[in-house]
Design an enzyme around this catalytic site. Structure first.
Site, PDB file in Angstrom:
ATOM      1  N   GLU A  34     -36.667-101.482   9.021  1.00 18.42           N
ATOM      2  CA  GLU A  34     -37.329-100.330   8.403  1.00 18.42           C
ATOM      3  C   GLU A  34     -38.421-100.822   7.468  1.00 18.42           C
ATOM      4  O   GLU A  34     -38.294-101.890   6.848  1.00 18.42           O
ATOM      5  CB  GLU A  34     -36.288 -99.501   7.617  1.00 18.42           C
ATOM      6  CG  GLU A  34     -36.922 -98.334   6.858  1.00 18.42           C
ATOM      7  CD  GLU A  34     -35.944 -97.278   6.386  1.00 18.42           C
ATOM      8  OE1 GLU A  34     -34.715 -97.502   6.479  1.00 18.42           O
ATOM      9  OE2 GLU A  34     -36.415 -96.217   5.926  1.00 18.42           O
ATOM     10  N   ASN A 179     -34.881 -88.884  12.120  1.00 16.19           N
ATOM     11  CA  ASN A 179     -33.864 -89.645  11.392  1.00 16.19           C
ATOM     12  C   ASN A 179     -33.170 -88.762  10.360  1.00 16.19           C
ATOM     13  O   ASN A 179     -33.841 -88.111   9.542  1.00 16.19           O
ATOM     14  CB  ASN A 179     -34.520 -90.825  10.653  1.00 16.19           C
ATOM     15  CG  ASN A 179     -33.509 -91.629   9.840  1.00 16.19           C
ATOM     16  OD1 ASN A 179     -32.690 -92.339  10.398  1.00 16.19           O
ATOM     17  ND2 ASN A 179     -33.546 -91.495   8.517  1.00 16.19           N
ATOM     18  N   GLU A 180     -31.849 -88.721  10.418  1.00 13.85           N
ATOM     19  CA  GLU A 180     -31.008 -88.081   9.381  1.00 13.85           C
ATOM     20  C   GLU A 180     -31.575 -86.754   8.889  1.00 13.85           C
ATOM     21  O   GLU A 180     -31.645 -86.524   7.674  1.00 13.85           O
ATOM     22  CB  GLU A 180     -30.794 -89.049   8.206  1.00 13.85           C
ATOM     23  CG  GLU A 180     -29.980 -90.263   8.583  1.00 13.85           C
ATOM     24  CD  GLU A 180     -29.495 -91.103   7.405  1.00 13.85           C
ATOM     25  OE1 GLU A 180     -29.935 -90.872   6.257  1.00 13.85           O
ATOM     26  OE2 GLU A 180     -28.667 -92.005   7.647  1.00 13.85           O
ATOM     27  N   GLU A 299     -27.083 -96.658  12.766  1.00 15.06           N
ATOM     28  CA  GLU A 299     -27.082 -97.282  11.437  1.00 15.06           C
ATOM     29  C   GLU A 299     -25.629 -97.498  11.055  1.00 15.06           C
ATOM     30  O   GLU A 299     -24.862 -96.531  10.959  1.00 15.06           O
ATOM     31  CB  GLU A 299     -27.775 -96.405  10.385  1.00 15.06           C
ATOM     32  CG  GLU A 299     -29.280 -96.415  10.487  1.00 15.06           C
ATOM     33  CD  GLU A 299     -29.978 -95.687   9.334  1.00 15.06           C
ATOM     34  OE1 GLU A 299     -29.457 -95.729   8.197  1.00 15.06           O
ATOM     35  OE2 GLU A 299     -31.029 -95.086   9.588  1.00 15.06           O
ATOM     36  N   GLN A 357     -29.546-103.365   7.798  1.00 14.69           N
ATOM     37  CA  GLN A 357     -30.766-103.629   8.516  1.00 14.69           C
ATOM     38  C   GLN A 357     -30.782-105.107   8.900  1.00 14.69           C
ATOM     39  O   GLN A 357     -29.750-105.749   8.771  1.00 14.69           O
ATOM     40  CB  GLN A 357     -31.955-103.244   7.656  1.00 14.69           C
ATOM     41  CG  GLN A 357     -31.933-101.743   7.287  1.00 14.69           C
ATOM     42  CD  GLN A 357     -33.176-101.260   6.530  1.00 14.69           C
ATOM     43  OE1 GLN A 357     -34.144-101.964   6.336  1.00 14.69           O
ATOM     44  NE2 GLN A 357     -33.124-100.004   6.073  1.00 14.69           N
TER      45      GLN A 357
HETATM   46  O1  AHR Z   1     -30.764 -98.109   5.908  1.00 15.04           O
HETATM   47  C1  AHR Z   1     -31.130 -97.492   4.707  1.00 15.04           C
HETATM   48  C2  AHR Z   1     -31.247 -95.982   4.824  1.00 15.04           C
HETATM   49  O2  AHR Z   1     -29.973 -95.430   5.037  1.00 15.04           O
HETATM   50  C3  AHR Z   1     -32.056 -95.442   5.977  1.00 15.04           C
HETATM   51  O3  AHR Z   1     -33.416 -95.390   5.697  1.00 15.04           O
HETATM   52  C4  AHR Z   1     -31.513 -94.064   6.142  1.00 15.04           C
HETATM   53  O4  AHR Z   1     -31.652 -93.585   7.462  1.00 15.04           O
HETATM   54  C5  AHR Z   1     -30.078 -94.179   5.689  1.00 15.04           C
HETATM   55  O5  AHR Z   1     -29.730 -93.170   4.824  1.00 15.04           O
END
Ligand code: AHR
Length: 511
Positions: A34, A179-180, A299, A357
């Site tokens: 990211e 995303n989310e 994730e 990550q």
């Molecule tokens: O990985 C860190 C963050 O965690 C990401 O940006 C998000 O999608 C999640 O809440």
């Protein structure tokens, strides 16, 4: 469990080569980059670093990524993507705009963008997985990005890509539709109905360009979200015909001094996957659909979110600030190994997974700007599982004593998974001992495989469960040769020390 001087608790695992969950999928071993903190800048990309190549990619980091066995990398976010304009990151670098990244209160220089990412993936030997901005943008921008990335030539955006030096299309197969978006923190947060419609419309338009894409709808950003379940139900009801997978995200940490619950985190992941699958299958039944929706666990990791919430985002706007550079210990490595066991165990329905990550930001790889790169403790179970899991995941029958946890009820002391590569005649067993009190004995019934010999065995454990790897001492915690594994009479015995990650490889005795 209380400390005991009696015989070690015993877990038994029965395996049979015909009892199979499904094939080992390389996609289980995905990761995530990211634009956040020092994951991109100072992580994978640092043109001034002595180890940088002609593209500005850190070759020391690339070596570690290859060594980890990463299969795919999700990009460019995360929360970052929900405010991102992909056009800012392509073309001549000196013309790229500096922008405010609202997600992480940072300045984004756009020095690294889509074309650099595709080039980096080729060098790392990983498949790109692209996330779309469905927070502040919509169908048109998604299709434009797809045209830029995947159309070979002859259209405005494909020719634009070629004019930027990327003659061949990037051929990105897997796309996350946002995303989310269930999370109130997300830029462009939506209700399930708003998002489900947008996901369906975006997916339909993308499929008009390329019917063969693998598309992931946003599921819940956590099992504890108040909308969990209802979100998946509504989104899939609206987007079922257009998507292949629904996402799940989960981060685990030790709360206070409760290590017992932390070590049992994988029980929560097991339940999360099974609940998402049940919801997806309920939608399927209601729609009388043949098609099945799988899970993209895109994730997952250990992340001390309590500390992050206490510290909060940076108060000033900076480029690539240090953000959530968590340092992982032995216990965290055991939890990561156990989460991989859970993902493998669900290989029939978890079609893709990405550890979040890859570098510096809650990552198995750490890299100092201008300095060294090294493996955190959590690197090792990932690299070992990625290397050892081959063939089919077996449906094992595990019996063992339990212990009481504050967060997950009674949890088994031991967890394990096995993969069987019939062609190579190789069985791999990966197991964790969650007990803090002492060793556990794992006995595996192998009689159904015929004669097997012990090929290798390793253990990751330490007298100090808080031991970590650092720039000065990067190999303090590594897997070591196991002296507690043996095979006799069709039975594998593994003496697993307290809080440990164990691997054993057995091979058919030929000739
Ligand atoms: O990985 C860190 C963050 O965690 C990401 O940006 C998000 O999608 C999640 O809440």
């Amino acid at each position: 469990m209380s400390p005991s001087s009696g015989p070690a608790p015993t877990a038994t695992l029965s395996l049979h080569p015909s009892f199979v969950v499904g094939p080992v999928r390389r996609e289980t071993f995905g990761s995530f980059v990211e634009h956040m903190g020092r994951c991109v800048y100072g992580g994978i990309y640092e043109p001034d670093h002595p180890a940088a190549d002609g593209d500005g990619f850190r070759t020391d980091v690339l070596d570690l990524v290859r060594g980890m066995g990463v299969s795919s990398v999700r990009y460019p976010g995360g929360n970052f993507v929900s405010g991102h304009r992909w056009e800012d990151g392509v073309g001549p670098r000196e013309q790229r705009p500096r922008r405010l990244d609202l997600a992480w209160h940072s300045v984004e220089t756009n020095a690294f963008g889509l074309d650099e990412f595709a080039r980096w993936c080729a060098k790392a030997g990983v498949e790109p997985m692209m996330a779309l901005n469905l927070g502040t943008r919509g169908v048109a921008e998604a299709v434009e990005l797809l045209e830029y990335a995947n159309v070979p030539s002859g259209t405005a955006r494909s020719e634009l890509r070629r004019s930027h030096g990327a003659d061949a299309p990037h051929a990105i197969r897997t796309w996350c539709l946002g995303n989310e978006l269930d999370g109130p923190w997300q830029t462009g947060h939506k209700t399930a109905h708003e998002y489900g419609r947008l996901a369906a419309e975006t997916a339909a338009a993308m499929r008009a360009v390329d019917a063969g894409l693998r598309l992931v709808a946003c599921g819940s950003s956590g099992r504890g979200m108040p909308t969990f379940g209802a979100w998946e139900d509504t989104v899939l009801d609206l987007a079922y015909d257009h998507v292949d997978m629904v996402s799940a995200h989960a981060y685990y940490q030790q709360h206070g001094d409760d290590l017992g619950s932390h070590l049992a985190s994988a029980t929560d992941m097991d339940a999360f996957v099974e609940e998402v699958v049940a919801t997806a299958d309920a939608v399927r039944a209601r729609r009388k659909a043949d098609k099945r929706i799988d899970v993209s666990f895109d994730e997952w990791n250990v992340w001390d979110q309590e500390r992050w919430e206490a510290d909060g985002p940076p108060s000033t706007w900076q480029e690539a600030p240090r953000l959530i550079e968590d340092v992982y210990d032995v216990a965290d490595a055991v939890v990561v190994g156990n989460l991989l066991i859970s993902l493998l165990r669900h290989t029939d329905r978890v079609a893709s997974a990405s550890q979040a990550q890859l570098v510096n930001v809650i990552a198995p790889i750490r890299a100092e700007s201008g300095g060294a790169a090294w493996r955190q403790t959590t690197y090792h179970p990932f690299a070992q599982a990625a290397a050892l899991a081959r063939g089919a995941v077996l449906r094992g029958e595990l019996a063992c004593p339990t212990y009481e946890t504050a967060r997950h009820g009674d949890a088994p002391l031991v967890d394990a998974v096995a993969t069987w590569d019939e062609e190579a005649g190789r069985l791999a067993v990966m197991a964790v001992n969650r007990s803090q009190q002492g060793g556990c004995l794992l006995e595996v019934d192998l009689r159904a495989f015929g004669p097997l010999r012990l090929a290798s065995a390793t253990v990751l454990a330490d007298d100090d469960v808080r031991a970590v790897n650092t720039e000065q001492d990067p190999d303090r915690v590594v897997p070591r040769r196991h002296d507690g594994a043996s095979v006799a009479d069709g039975r594998l015995s593994v003496r697993m020390p307290a809080v440990s990650w164990n691997t054993v490889v057995l091979e058919v005795q030929r000739g």
